[in-house]
Scaffold this active site. Structure first.
Site, PDB file in Angstrom:
ATOM      1  N   LYS A  51       0.944  -1.363   0.031  1.00 17.43           N
ATOM      2  CA  LYS A  51       0.090  -0.098   0.194  1.00 17.43           C
ATOM      3  C   LYS A  51       1.058   1.460   0.116  1.00 17.43           C
ATOM      4  O   LYS A  51       2.226   1.395   0.773  1.00 17.43           O
ATOM      5  CB  LYS A  51      -0.348   0.214   1.591  1.00 17.43           C
ATOM      6  CG  LYS A  51      -1.836   1.401   0.970  1.00 17.43           C
ATOM      7  CD  LYS A  51      -3.133   1.005   0.658  1.00 17.43           C
ATOM      8  CE  LYS A  51      -3.900   1.807   0.192  1.00 17.43           C
ATOM      9  NZ  LYS A  51      -3.611   2.634  -1.042  1.00 17.43           N
ATOM     10  N   GLN A  69       7.119   4.114   4.274  1.00 18.81           N
ATOM     11  CA  GLN A  69       5.187   3.774   3.856  1.00 18.81           C
ATOM     12  C   GLN A  69       5.583   2.154   4.804  1.00 18.81           C
ATOM     13  O   GLN A  69       4.515   1.693   5.167  1.00 18.81           O
ATOM     14  CB  GLN A  69       5.321   3.256   2.473  1.00 18.81           C
ATOM     15  CG  GLN A  69       3.714   3.437   2.335  1.00 18.81           C
ATOM     16  CD  GLN A  69       3.286   4.810   2.611  1.00 18.81           C
ATOM     17  OE1 GLN A  69       4.111   5.182   1.093  1.00 18.81           O
ATOM     18  NE2 GLN A  69       2.450   4.989   3.085  1.00 18.81           N
ATOM     19  N   LYS A 125       5.440   3.027   7.921  1.00 20.41           N
ATOM     20  CA  LYS A 125       3.896   4.131   8.567  1.00 20.41           C
ATOM     21  C   LYS A 125       2.722   3.672   8.546  1.00 20.41           C
ATOM     22  O   LYS A 125       1.848   3.754   9.086  1.00 20.41           O
ATOM     23  CB  LYS A 125       4.047   4.761   7.095  1.00 20.41           C
ATOM     24  CG  LYS A 125       2.826   6.602   7.167  1.00 20.41           C
ATOM     25  CD  LYS A 125       2.562   6.633   5.416  1.00 20.41           C
ATOM     26  CE  LYS A 125       4.370   7.540   6.284  1.00 20.41           C
ATOM     27  NZ  LYS A 125       4.141   8.465   4.531  1.00 20.41           N
ATOM     28  N   LYS A 174       4.770   1.464  -3.066  1.00 20.32           N
ATOM     29  CA  LYS A 174       5.218   2.850  -3.655  1.00 20.32           C
ATOM     30  C   LYS A 174       5.302   2.680  -4.952  1.00 20.32           C
ATOM     31  O   LYS A 174       6.350   1.704  -5.975  1.00 20.32           O
ATOM     32  CB  LYS A 174       6.496   3.663  -3.274  1.00 20.32           C
ATOM     33  CG  LYS A 174       6.541   5.343  -2.724  1.00 20.32           C
ATOM     34  CD  LYS A 174       4.952   6.228  -2.134  1.00 20.32           C
ATOM     35  CE  LYS A 174       5.073   7.193  -2.262  1.00 20.32           C
ATOM     36  NZ  LYS A 174       3.834   7.585  -1.233  1.00 20.32           N
ATOM     37  N   GLY A 186      -2.756   8.117  -4.250  1.00 16.67           N
ATOM     38  CA  GLY A 186      -1.909   9.678  -4.800  1.00 16.67           C
ATOM     39  C   GLY A 186      -0.252   9.666  -4.048  1.00 16.67           C
ATOM     40  O   GLY A 186      -0.326   9.351  -3.116  1.00 16.67           O
ATOM     41  N   ASP A 187       0.088  10.378  -4.371  1.00 15.12           N
ATOM     42  CA  ASP A 187       1.301  11.579  -4.291  1.00 15.12           C
ATOM     43  C   ASP A 187       1.647  12.725  -4.613  1.00 15.12           C
ATOM     44  O   ASP A 187       0.634  12.990  -5.011  1.00 15.12           O
ATOM     45  CB  ASP A 187       2.554  10.543  -3.312  1.00 15.12           C
ATOM     46  CG  ASP A 187       3.436  10.904  -2.639  1.00 15.12           C
ATOM     47  OD1 ASP A 187       3.056  10.778  -1.089  1.00 15.12           O
ATOM     48  OD2 ASP A 187       4.945  11.781  -3.629  1.00 15.12           O
ATOM     49  N   THR A 206      -4.685  13.364   5.366  1.00 16.37           N
ATOM     50  CA  THR A 206      -3.018  13.328   5.675  1.00 16.37           C
ATOM     51  C   THR A 206      -2.873  14.575   6.626  1.00 16.37           C
ATOM     52  O   THR A 206      -2.468  14.629   7.608  1.00 16.37           O
ATOM     53  CB  THR A 206      -2.205  13.729   4.054  1.00 16.37           C
ATOM     54  OG1 THR A 206      -2.872  12.770   3.219  1.00 16.37           O
ATOM     55  CG2 THR A 206      -1.066  13.011   4.848  1.00 16.37           C
ATOM     56  N   ASN A 264      -2.106  19.010  -1.242  1.00 11.74           N
ATOM     57  CA  ASN A 264      -2.996  18.192  -0.983  1.00 11.74           C
ATOM     58  C   ASN A 264      -2.740  17.972   0.772  1.00 11.74           C
ATOM     59  O   ASN A 264      -3.703  18.914   1.145  1.00 11.74           O
ATOM     60  CB  ASN A 264      -3.122  16.987  -1.184  1.00 11.74           C
ATOM     61  CG  ASN A 264      -4.106  16.531  -0.372  1.00 11.74           C
ATOM     62  OD1 ASN A 264      -4.100  15.158  -0.184  1.00 11.74           O
ATOM     63  ND2 ASN A 264      -5.496  16.191  -1.001  1.00 11.74           N
ATOM     64  N   SER A 304      -6.731   5.878   3.141  1.00 16.70           N
ATOM     65  CA  SER A 304      -6.837   4.947   2.026  1.00 16.70           C
ATOM     66  C   SER A 304      -7.309   3.253   2.851  1.00 16.70           C
ATOM     67  O   SER A 304      -8.010   2.900   2.103  1.00 16.70           O
ATOM     68  CB  SER A 304      -5.404   5.038   1.606  1.00 16.70           C
ATOM     69  OG  SER A 304      -5.382   6.111   0.901  1.00 16.70           O
TER      70      SER A 304
HETATM   71  P1  NDP Z   1       0.238  18.065  -4.287  1.00 16.79           P
HETATM   72  O1  NDP Z   1       1.799  17.480  -5.576  1.00 16.79           O
HETATM   73  O2  NDP Z   1      -0.572  18.130  -4.354  1.00 16.79           O
HETATM   74  O3  NDP Z   1       1.505  18.915  -3.656  1.00 16.79           O
HETATM   75  C1  NDP Z   1       2.927  18.622  -3.941  1.00 16.79           C
HETATM   76  C2  NDP Z   1       3.042  20.558  -3.631  1.00 16.79           C
HETATM   77  O4  NDP Z   1       4.557  20.388  -2.519  1.00 16.79           O
HETATM   78  C3  NDP Z   1       2.860  21.617  -4.503  1.00 16.79           C
HETATM   79  O5  NDP Z   1       2.783  22.848  -3.892  1.00 16.79           O
HETATM   80  C4  NDP Z   1       4.447  20.781  -5.415  1.00 16.79           C
HETATM   81  O6  NDP Z   1       4.654  22.662  -5.866  1.00 16.79           O
HETATM   82  C5  NDP Z   1       5.248  21.413  -3.862  1.00 16.79           C
HETATM   83  N1  NDP Z   1       6.513  20.823  -4.303  1.00 16.79           N
HETATM   84  C6  NDP Z   1       6.761  19.269  -4.578  1.00 16.79           C
HETATM   85  N2  NDP Z   1       8.131  19.265  -4.888  1.00 16.79           N
HETATM   86  C7  NDP Z   1       8.703  20.056  -5.164  1.00 16.79           C
HETATM   87  C8  NDP Z   1       9.916  20.571  -5.622  1.00 16.79           C
HETATM   88  N3  NDP Z   1      10.424  19.301  -5.619  1.00 16.79           N
HETATM   89  N4  NDP Z   1      10.489  21.356  -4.392  1.00 16.79           N
HETATM   90  C9  NDP Z   1       9.463  22.707  -4.213  1.00 16.79           C
HETATM   91  N5  NDP Z   1       8.414  22.690  -3.651  1.00 16.79           N
HETATM   92  C10 NDP Z   1       7.640  20.679  -4.378  1.00 16.79           C
HETATM   93  O7  NDP Z   1       1.217  16.768  -3.547  1.00 16.79           O
HETATM   94  P2  NDP Z   1       0.710  16.342  -1.974  1.00 16.79           P
HETATM   95  O8  NDP Z   1       0.549  17.531  -1.011  1.00 16.79           O
HETATM   96  O9  NDP Z   1      -0.111  15.470  -2.014  1.00 16.79           O
HETATM   97  O10 NDP Z   1       2.208  15.565  -1.279  1.00 16.79           O
HETATM   98  C11 NDP Z   1       2.866  16.357  -0.499  1.00 16.79           C
HETATM   99  C12 NDP Z   1       4.400  15.643   1.162  1.00 16.79           C
HETATM  100  O11 NDP Z   1       3.269  14.559   1.963  1.00 16.79           O
HETATM  101  C13 NDP Z   1       5.018  14.991  -0.125  1.00 16.79           C
HETATM  102  O12 NDP Z   1       6.231  15.070  -0.016  1.00 16.79           O
HETATM  103  C14 NDP Z   1       4.478  13.531  -0.601  1.00 16.79           C
HETATM  104  O13 NDP Z   1       5.166  12.324  -0.385  1.00 16.79           O
HETATM  105  C15 NDP Z   1       3.791  13.524   1.475  1.00 16.79           C
HETATM  106  N6  NDP Z   1       2.906  12.725   1.933  1.00 16.79           N
HETATM  107  C16 NDP Z   1       0.959  12.276   0.760  1.00 16.79           C
HETATM  108  C17 NDP Z   1       0.129  12.226   0.855  1.00 16.79           C
HETATM  109  C18 NDP Z   1      -1.183  12.528   0.204  1.00 16.79           C
HETATM  110  O14 NDP Z   1      -2.353  11.706   0.823  1.00 16.79           O
HETATM  111  N7  NDP Z   1      -1.313  12.549  -0.851  1.00 16.79           N
HETATM  112  C19 NDP Z   1       0.540  11.332   2.448  1.00 16.79           C
HETATM  113  C20 NDP Z   1       1.708  11.499   3.031  1.00 16.79           C
HETATM  114  C21 NDP Z   1       2.352  12.144   2.168  1.00 16.79           C
HETATM  115  P3  NDP Z   1       4.883  22.504  -7.582  1.00 16.79           P
HETATM  116  O15 NDP Z   1       3.108  23.580  -7.024  1.00 16.79           O
HETATM  117  O16 NDP Z   1       5.288  23.934  -7.836  1.00 16.79           O
HETATM  118  O17 NDP Z   1       5.019  21.750  -7.598  1.00 16.79           O
HETATM  119  O1  2IT Z   2       2.677   9.252   1.509  1.00 14.26           O
HETATM  120  C1  2IT Z   2       1.965   7.828   1.435  1.00 14.26           C
HETATM  121  O2  2IT Z   2       1.685   8.355   2.893  1.00 14.26           O
HETATM  122  C2  2IT Z   2       1.682   8.768   0.731  1.00 14.26           C
HETATM  123  N1  2IT Z   2       1.024   9.248  -0.424  1.00 14.26           N
HETATM  124  C3  2IT Z   2      -0.077   7.909   0.841  1.00 14.26           C
HETATM  125  C4  2IT Z   2      -0.623   6.532   0.108  1.00 14.26           C
HETATM  126  C5  2IT Z   2      -2.401   6.425   0.191  1.00 14.26           C
HETATM  127  O3  2IT Z   2      -1.936   4.422  -0.326  1.00 14.26           O
HETATM  128  O4  2IT Z   2      -2.811   6.712   1.017  1.00 14.26           O
END
Ligand code: NDP
Ligand code: 2IT
Length: 445
Positions: free
Chosen positions: A89, A110, A113, A125, A164-165, A208, A239, A377
């Site tokens: 997952k 993961q 976590k 992943k 997603g991520d 998240t 997100n 999830s």
């Molecule tokens: P999104 O794509 O929704 O948003 C990512 C954000 O981070 C955007 O604002 C983006 O800016 C910025 N960003 C991404 N890469 C870079 C970079 N290299 N340098 C600067 N800014 C960057 O992703 P999420 O919000 O889903 O994910 C954000 C973090 O949270 C990640 O580390 C992800 O692994 C983690 N995460 C996400 C989960 C989820 O459920 N979605 C769960 C647990 C962890 P820009 O638009 O300019 O690229």
């Molecule tokens: O980093 C993470 O935990 C995620 N991007 C969410 C993974 C999931 O299966 O919901």
């Protein structure tokens, strides 16, 4: 040489070109010393050597045709890291920086976590170096269809369930799901984060960010404090960042910053979340548009300053790995930060995390504090299996309980091993023990 040192040595030799994976694996193994040294049972079955090696890795090409009629080719991965406690997952990341090292680090994190959530999910992943930015909806759809045509061979509701991520949200999950269903004929919970009309769970979108804020809230409660009147910096504007910000406001705190890859905004009145949602979730625009749309907002381009220069009580990095380094940590501490809670995966460098611990800042590692997304999830998987759907309040209530339990579990483990307040060690140890016990019970596999 100790068992942990020997495994670390081999790990470094074998994965010399995977810096992010090495960073994540080294951090975990270093903090497991106190467990491994106490009990020889792990060494007897080469548990660590097995833990750091993925069960399998898929790497594949994704050919697709852009709107100009040109054939494009991207590289994609799925790492099925560990299935000891449940089906693989973990999310899918679409970002130009994606490579094997990044997907392995994310898959490795993961494992622990998912274990911390207490739910039956293993670690995995995936992702691609495809950049959704600047692509038309049609191009994103064509990419997703081609990606799923290959990935679909290796996943399933009871084997491997992606989500997603970065760069993968509701739009992408919808296209991926449609193609999986078309190719297999199966209407099953093979992905999470789905739309609400086809098996998605209420509160998964928020989970998240909300979960991160609940985790920190439980810590605050343990020191008889709360969010009221606290100033918070958030990085990212995707997100996780958006829904962390929403929950901080609901609980009486004030978020004053957000970032994207071009810069950061500082809004001393508090971020206008409706405006951010309109720019980021509807128009897929840039943060600089926020500064243009609202008065008295400071916008700082990348290279001209960092969001961590802003004076706050709580910092919540929610963008990407290694976005908060030692200098940033020093700046935060100098300005009086009390709590750093990771919403992103490994946003703090090892040096930054070490410094924050040394300065007695309450530091919450992502594998604990951002586990609310994957936990929800898993709740989506349960609803799909039961052919049912729960209300927002029901899911949110379960999420909150899971995050409260995670805080107490990492806090408890840190104390049990003589490292009170070290939530990095607490999370690694608590996450590890369940997976290791399951691996041992299942034999040498
Ligand atoms: P999104 O794509 O929704 O948003 C990512 C954000 O981070 C955007 O604002 C983006 O800016 C910025 N960003 C991404 N890469 C870079 C970079 N290299 N340098 C600067 N800014 C960057 O992703 P999420 O919000 O889903 O994910 C954000 C973090 O949270 C990640 O580390 C992800 O692994 C983690 N995460 C996400 C989960 C989820 O459920 N979605 C769960 C647990 C962890 P820009 O638009 O300019 O690229
Ligand atoms: O980093 C993470 O935990 C995620 N991007 C969410 C993974 C999931 O299966 O919901």
């Amino acid at each position: 040489m100790s068992y942990v040192d020997r495994v670390l040595d081999t790990l470094k030799t074998k994965n010399a070109h995977e810096p992010e994976f090495l960073q994540a694996a080294t951090e975990v193994l270093e903090s497991l010393r106190v467990v491994i040294d106490r009990d020889k049972k792990y060494e007897e079955v080469s548990l660590l050597e097995r833990l750091v090696e993925p069960e399998r890795v898929f790497m594949f090409r994704v050919p697709w045709v852009d709107d100009a009629g040109k054939v494009q080719v991207n590289r994609a991965f799925r790492v099925q890291f560990n299935s000891a406690i449940g089906p693989y997952k973990g999310g899918l990341r679409f970002h130009p920086s994606v490579n094997l090292s990044i997907i392995k680090f994310l898959g490795f994190e993961q494992i622990f976590k998912n274990s911390l959530t207490t739910l039956p999910i293993g670690g995995g992943k995936g992702g691609s170096d495809f950049d959704p930015k600047g692509k038309s909806d049609f191009e994103v759809m064509k990419f997703c269809q081609s990606f799923m045509t290959e990935l679909g061979k290796y996943i399933g509701a009871d084997t491997d369930v992606p989500a997603g991520d970065i760069g993968v949200g509701g739009r992408e999950i919808g296209y991926l799901y449609g193609q999986y269903k078309r190719n297999t004929g199966l209407y099953e919970g093979v992905l999470t984060g789905k739309g609400l009309t086809f098996g998605g769970s209420l509160a998964r979108t928020e989970a998240t960010g909300y979960g991160l804020v609940y985790c920190v809230e439980e810590y605050l409660k343990s020191i008889s404090d709360d969010y009221k009147g606290k100033t918070v910096s958030v990085s990212g504007s995707g997100n996780v960042a958006i829904f962390a910000t929403e929950k901080v406001f609901q609980l009486g705190g004030k978020v004053v910053t957000m970032t994207d890859s071009n810069g950061y905004v500082y809004d001393s009145e508090g971020i206008d979340l409706d405006l951010i949602k309109e720019i980021k979730l509807v128009k897929r625009g840039r943060l600089s548009d926020y500064a243009k749309a609202k008065k008295n907002v400071k916008y700082v381009e990348v290279g001209k300053g960092k969001v961590w220069d802003v004076k706050v009580d709580i910092a919540l990095p929610c963008a990407t790995q290694n976005e908060l380094d030692l200098n940033d940590a020093k700046e935060l501490v100098k300005n009086g930060v009390k709590i750093v809670g990771e919403g992103a995966n490994m946003p703090s460098t090892q040096e930054a995390a070490d410094y924050l611990l040394e300065k007695k800042i309450a530091f919450f590692p992502g594998k604990a504090s951002n586990a609310g997304g994957v936990a929800t999830s898993a709740l989506e998987m349960s609803q799909n299996s039961g052919r049912t759907s729960w209300t927002f309040e029901e899911v949110d209530g379960k999420l909150k309980n899971i995050m409260i339990n995670i805080f107490h579990s990492i806090d408890g483990a840190s104390k049990e091993y003589g490292l009170p307040g070290n939530y990095i060690a607490g999370a690694n140890i608590a996450g590890f023990k369940k997976v290791a016990d399951a691996m041992i019970a299942q034999g040498i596999v």
